[in-house]
Design a protein around this motif. Structure first.
Motif, PDB file in Angstrom:
ATOM      1  N   GLU A 221       0.868  -1.176   0.000  1.00  0.00           N
ATOM      2  CA  GLU A 221       0.000   0.000   0.000  1.00  0.00           C
ATOM      3  C   GLU A 221       0.903   1.223   0.000  1.00  0.00           C
ATOM      4  N   ALA A 222       0.776   2.040  -1.020  1.00  0.00           N
ATOM      5  CA  ALA A 222       1.654   3.203  -1.189  1.00  0.00           C
ATOM      6  C   ALA A 222       0.832   4.480  -1.181  1.00  0.00           C
ATOM      7  N   THR A 223       1.387   5.501  -0.553  1.00  0.00           N
ATOM      8  CA  THR A 223       0.747   6.816  -0.491  1.00  0.00           C
ATOM      9  C   THR A 223       1.722   7.852  -1.023  1.00  0.00           C
ATOM     10  N   VAL A 224       1.224   8.743  -1.853  1.00  0.00           N
ATOM     11  CA  VAL A 224       2.032   9.820  -2.416  1.00  0.00           C
ATOM     12  C   VAL A 224       1.388  11.146  -2.052  1.00  0.00           C
ATOM     13  N   ASP A 225       2.180  12.059  -1.511  1.00  0.00           N
ATOM     14  CA  ASP A 225       1.696  13.402  -1.185  1.00  0.00           C
ATOM     15  C   ASP A 225       1.681  14.234  -2.463  1.00  0.00           C
ATOM     16  N   SER A 226       0.478  14.528  -2.972  1.00  0.00           N
ATOM     17  CA  SER A 226       0.329  15.244  -4.238  1.00  0.00           C
ATOM     18  C   SER A 226       0.220  16.742  -4.067  1.00  0.00           C
ATOM     19  N   GLY A 227       0.162  17.233  -2.829  1.00  0.00           N
ATOM     20  CA  GLY A 227       0.033  18.660  -2.614  1.00  0.00           C
ATOM     21  C   GLY A 227      -1.389  19.141  -2.809  1.00  0.00           C
ATOM     22  N   ALA A 228      -1.537  20.455  -2.941  1.00  0.00           N
ATOM     23  CA  ALA A 228      -2.870  21.055  -2.905  1.00  0.00           C
ATOM     24  C   ALA A 228      -3.606  21.011  -4.232  1.00  0.00           C
ATOM     25  N   TYR A 229      -2.872  20.991  -5.355  1.00  0.00           N
ATOM     26  CA  TYR A 229      -3.529  21.125  -6.659  1.00  0.00           C
ATOM     27  C   TYR A 229      -2.971  20.099  -7.648  1.00  0.00           C
ATOM     28  N   SER A 230      -3.770  19.847  -8.655  1.00  0.00           N
ATOM     29  CA  SER A 230      -3.374  18.977  -9.757  1.00  0.00           C
ATOM     30  C   SER A 230      -2.742  19.842 -10.842  1.00  0.00           C
TER      31      SER A 230
END
Length: 793
Positions: free
Chosen positions: A316-325
């Motif tokens: 199970e992996a999680t990536v911090d994508s920040g506030a916007y795409s």
């Protein structure tokens, strides 16, 4: 040392084509200080822009108070009538859309978000204006941790979503069959956020020509045509009204591969005030407000048999994508790729992976040299060393037992990645021989006189590059590559002009594309001019990213030159008064039984003495635009095995790299010297990821490394000269058999160095699973291991 003025003659004509170590043509101007970057551009009446940026990570805007004297030169979202937010959407099921306002409207979602735009005669005056503006904010709790962001009750970055997950991705194949494996290793592994830190920061100069009714934007971009697409959408302008010019670009690495809100702001502003305007990012803006990369967390289990053969992976992996795409890649690029690339070049019958692209109150995450692969390689290769320890085997032996074999190529792995060619075990064997693991083990047994601990680490990866339509269309993002095009034109004096839509930001493409042209036409590379970085002059392209340029643009140049050469051959036959079937084009001239005529003579006749040509000559001329797509466009797969020896000071936590070995295979190399430079530069960045670079945030979402005194980058004393060995397995699908290789050097070092440090510290019971592996983390790990071994009182 060879005089820089003589770069054009560094190789005889027969050694200028594919495979030749031709000196870089562009270095003649760059090393003389004659390059032109965005900050060098000066236009009459130019005004400078500074931005008021949010001082907090999460807040509602109650009011923005602008001093009355600045009302005409300060602009907020209220003035940007008709300007649409940046929107990067994917058609993957479940993706949640985030609109990124050009200037903050009702809410702020990250430190450094643009709030107001100030314009003045100088940057200093504009910054004084920004400092005079007062923000009335209702501060909100910030989401600073991507794992906590997924918990119930976490503050919401985008309230209408109901949670903080951009996208959840999942893949499974027969994981149940692996659960009874005799070896089961479970760990939590993570990587820190990084800044990209190119030598040149981002910058924009915008102007509007009323005669042409055209906006011209000078910007340091890797993908000028994609920026034009995004600007057209945001400003609701016809694309013919927009010209994007990217001059010399001082490093990109993915960081300059998006549409910036600053680009939209300055485009609007120049049309509003009728004067050219400029914004140049300073280093503090880059560190505080610009995009980040590589913040991953893995909860991973690897299953194996006692002989070290893999049974499966569950992750199970999680990536911090920040506030916007961010446009155009979207917020899901990293995590969605983790699902498909985690198995790497290894064979296994079972696999399961679930990933989360998570929104937090941080700046957006972008692709950075290696994109998701660096984090994936870090997690997987650390786990393989742990499997080796459980099995009582050398880490190299475990890898050799699990790597895809050359006789299986082309090979579809468990996630249906199509490996085009290669001999991965041979690369690992060569690396093991060069690093001499047996000698390292003997040295470890002897010990070091200075008390330092020696460790050896390995890693191997595969880099899918030059992804085509079939890959990106499935993601449904705003950018899908198609046929890459190139224009080839013989000039009246016999020179060659190439126009390409890709853009160079350090890759040496002005040289390598000239080498491709030489291979096809025999024209001296000194007489080949490459035009790029200008949407008004180049064919459409999605630009330079994902190690695609030599595969795609190189293929397009070869195709265009082949067509141009055929036209020249037919004209040459007319001049030689021969049948077309009786002449050939070779070494820059058309040869027949009765003589030969050079391309220079053919061009001179076509353009300046057409009366010497018969009336039935083909009128198509000596300029052609041709398109190219590989036979199979699912990407090429380059790879490399890395091996490193380190010395760790257990008292200070200092890590010294004693030896570094790289065995790479990038298919047929157009210019091995430039490839060496690409790998060396990537290694430097990989060492930064492994040991130094980290952008920490506090609980309020404040970035804590806001100067280069806090954000550490490796320097000359930290980056050794690697020993490199080139393998060459041609791709069966591309022109010349080339593969993309530009990102590879940066992917493997964090894993190899982490494994080496853990190998050195294994006797102390220390295991480090987070990058960067800083002296503090090493010392804390040693102290913690000592505490656990201390008997109870």
């Amino acid at each position: 040392m060879r005089d820089a003025r003589d770069l054009s003659s560094t190789e005889p004509a027969e050694k200028q084509g594919v495979g030749a170590r031709v000196m870089r043509k562009e270095d003649d101007r760059l090393m003389r200080g004659r390059g032109q970057f965005v900050a060098d551009i000066r236009l009459a009446g130019l005004q400078d822009v500074a931005f008021l940026r949010s001082p907090v990570a999460h807040a509602r805007i109650r009011a923005i108070h602008v001093p009355e004297r600045y009302r005409d030169v300060v602009f907020t979202a209220a003035e940007l009538d008709g300007v649409k937010p940046i929107r990067a959407v994917t058609s993957l099921p479940g993706f949640k859309i985030s609109d990124q306002p050009i200037l903050a409207t009702d809410k702020i979602r990250q430190v450094g978000e643009l709030v107001a735009m100030c314009v003045a005669a100088t940057r200093a005056e504009a910054e004084d204006m920004a400092a005079s503006i007062t923000l009335d904010l209702e501060e909100l709790p910030a989401v600073h941790d991507m794992l906590q962001a997924r918990e119930p009750g976490a503050p919401l970055v985008h309230e209408h979503w109901g949670d903080n997950v951009f996208l959840e991705s999942f893949f499974e194949t027969d994981i149940a069959s692996a659960l009874d494996a005799p070896i089961k290793v479970t760990r939590e592994i993570s990587t820190a956020r990084q800044c990209m830190s190119p030598l040149e920061g981002r910058g924009v100069v915008a102007s509007f020509d009323h005669r042409l009714d055209q906006l011209t934007l000078h910007t340091g971009s890797q993908m000028p045509h994609i920026v034009r697409n995004g600007l057209s959408d945001c400003l609701d302008m016809d694309q013919g009204q927009i010209r994007i010019v990217s001059p010399d670009v001082g490093g990109g690495f993915g960081h300059k591969g998006i549409l910036l809100p600053e680009e939209v702001c300055l485009s609007w502003l120049t049309m509003k005030i009728g004067r050219p305007v400029r914004w140049i990012e300073d280093r503090r803006e880059h560190l505080v407000a610009s995009a980040n990369c590589r913040e991953h967390h893995y909860s991973i289990t690897v299953y194996a048999d006692r002989d070290g053969r893999l049974r499966g992976i569950d992750c199970e992996a999680t990536v911090d994508s920040g506030a916007y795409s961010s446009y155009p890649f979207s917020a899901c690029l990293e995590a969605a790729q983790v699902v498909s690339i985690l198995p790497g070049p290894y064979l296994m019958p079972a696999y399961r992976c679930r990933t989360f692209s998570v929104a937090t109150n941080k700046c957006p995450i972008l692709p950075y040299r290696g994109v998701a692969r660096t984090g994936v390689c870090f997690a997987l290769e650390i786990m393989l060393d742990l499997v080796a320890a459980e099995a009582g085997l050398e880490p190299g032996e475990v890898r050799l037992r699990n790597l895809v074999r050359p006789e299986q190529m082309p090979f579809d792995n468990i996630t249906k990645k199509h490996f085009d060619s290669g001999d991965y075990p041979e690369a690992m064997r060569r690396a093991l021989d060069m690093i001499d693991v047996d000698a390292v083990r003997a040295r470890q047994r002897r010990g070091e006189a200075d008390g330092r601990l020696i460790g050896v680490g390995l890693s191997i990866y595969c880099e899918q590059a030059a992804h085509g339509t079939s890959v990106y269309s499935g993601w449904g993002i705003p950018m899908v590559p198609g046929h890459e095009q190139a224009t080839a034109r013989l000039t009246p004096d016999g020179g060659l002009e190439l126009r390409v839509g890709v853009h160079s930001h350090g890759q040496g493409m002005e040289t390598t594309l000239a080498q491709v042209a030489h291979e096809m036409l025999g024209i001296d590379v000194a007489k080949v001019r490459v035009v790029h970085g200008d949407t008004a002059m180049t064919p459409y392209s999605t630009g330079t990213w994902g190690s695609r340029s030599m595969v795609m643009a190189g293929g397009a140049v070869a195709t265009a030159c082949a067509e141009l050469g055929e036209r020249a051959r037919k004209i040459g036959a007319k001049l030689l008064q021969c049948d077309e079937a009786d002449v050939i084009l070779t070494d820059g001239e058309v040869r027949g039984v009765s003589g030969s005529v050079t391309l220079q003579e053919i061009a001179y006749t076509w353009y300046r003495r057409p009366q010497d040509l018969p009336g039935d000559v083909d009128p198509a001329g000596l300029e052609t635009t041709s398109g190219y797509k590989p036979q199979r466009d699912s990407g090429t797969f380059s790879y490399a095995a890395h091996a490193v020896i380190v010395a760790v000071d257990p008292d200070l936590g200092d890590v010294e790299i004693l030896d570094y070995v790289i065995v790479e295979d990038g298919g047929v190399l157009v210019n091995p010297m430039i490839v060496d430079g690409q790998i060396f530069g990537g290694l430097a960045q990989g060492i930064g990821t492994a040991l130094y670079e980290e952008m920490p945030f506090d609980r309020a979402g404040q970035p804590l490394a806001t100067t280069l005194a806090d954000y550490l980058l490796p320097g000359p004393t930290e980056v050794p000269s690697p020993r490199m060995d080139h393998m060459e397995t041609p791709s069966p699908y591309t022109t010349f058999g080339v593969k993309g290789i530009g990102e590879g050097g940066a992917i493997a070092p964090p894993a190899a160095i982490a494994n080496a440090v853990n190998d050195a510290l294994r006797g102390l019971g220390v295991e480090l699973l987070h990058s960067p592996i800083t002296p503090r983390r090493i010392v804390e790990g040693i102290l913690a291991a000592g505490e656990t071994e201390r008997p109870a009182a």
